[in-house]
Design a protein around this motif. Sequence first.
Motif, PDB file in Angstrom:
ATOM      1  N   ASP A   1       0.844  -1.184   0.000  1.00 16.94           N
ATOM      2  CA  ASP A   1       0.000   0.000   0.000  1.00 16.94           C
ATOM      3  C   ASP A   1       0.887   1.244   0.000  1.00 16.94           C
ATOM      4  N   LEU A   2       0.922   1.948  -1.110  1.00 15.87           N
ATOM      5  CA  LEU A   2       1.757   3.150  -1.208  1.00 15.87           C
ATOM      6  C   LEU A   2       1.055   4.392  -0.688  1.00 15.87           C
ATOM      7  N   ASN A   3      -0.137   4.234  -0.124  1.00 14.76           N
ATOM      8  CA  ASN A   3      -0.859   5.378   0.437  1.00 14.76           C
ATOM      9  C   ASN A   3      -0.556   5.581   1.913  1.00 14.76           C
ATOM     10  N   THR A   4       0.142   4.630   2.539  1.00 15.37           N
ATOM     11  CA  THR A   4       0.512   4.800   3.938  1.00 15.37           C
ATOM     12  C   THR A   4       1.905   5.416   4.009  1.00 15.37           C
ATOM     13  N   THR A   5       2.210   6.012   5.138  1.00 15.09           N
ATOM     14  CA  THR A   5       3.510   6.659   5.292  1.00 15.09           C
ATOM     15  C   THR A   5       4.313   5.959   6.371  1.00 15.09           C
TER      16      THR A   5
END
Length: 70
Positions: A2-6
């Motif tokens: 998931d590239l939407n989490t930091t």
Amino acid sequence: MDLNTTKSLVTSKTFWGAAVAVAASVAGLAGFTVSAADQITLVDQIDRLIAVAGAGYAIYGRVVANRKIG
């Protein structure tokens, strides 16, 4: 993935890989030789150190906490 989490910069293997590559380049300018294998090993060791530091901080936080988890 998931590239939407930091995540924190210091937990990024990309960051540490780049930092080690820059350090190796600077070391090369100073006359030292750092192989690609040594760079990979160094990044892996940094990753392990960060994991140990995180675990230690979690244990410390639980020891000094003054409230129950609930």
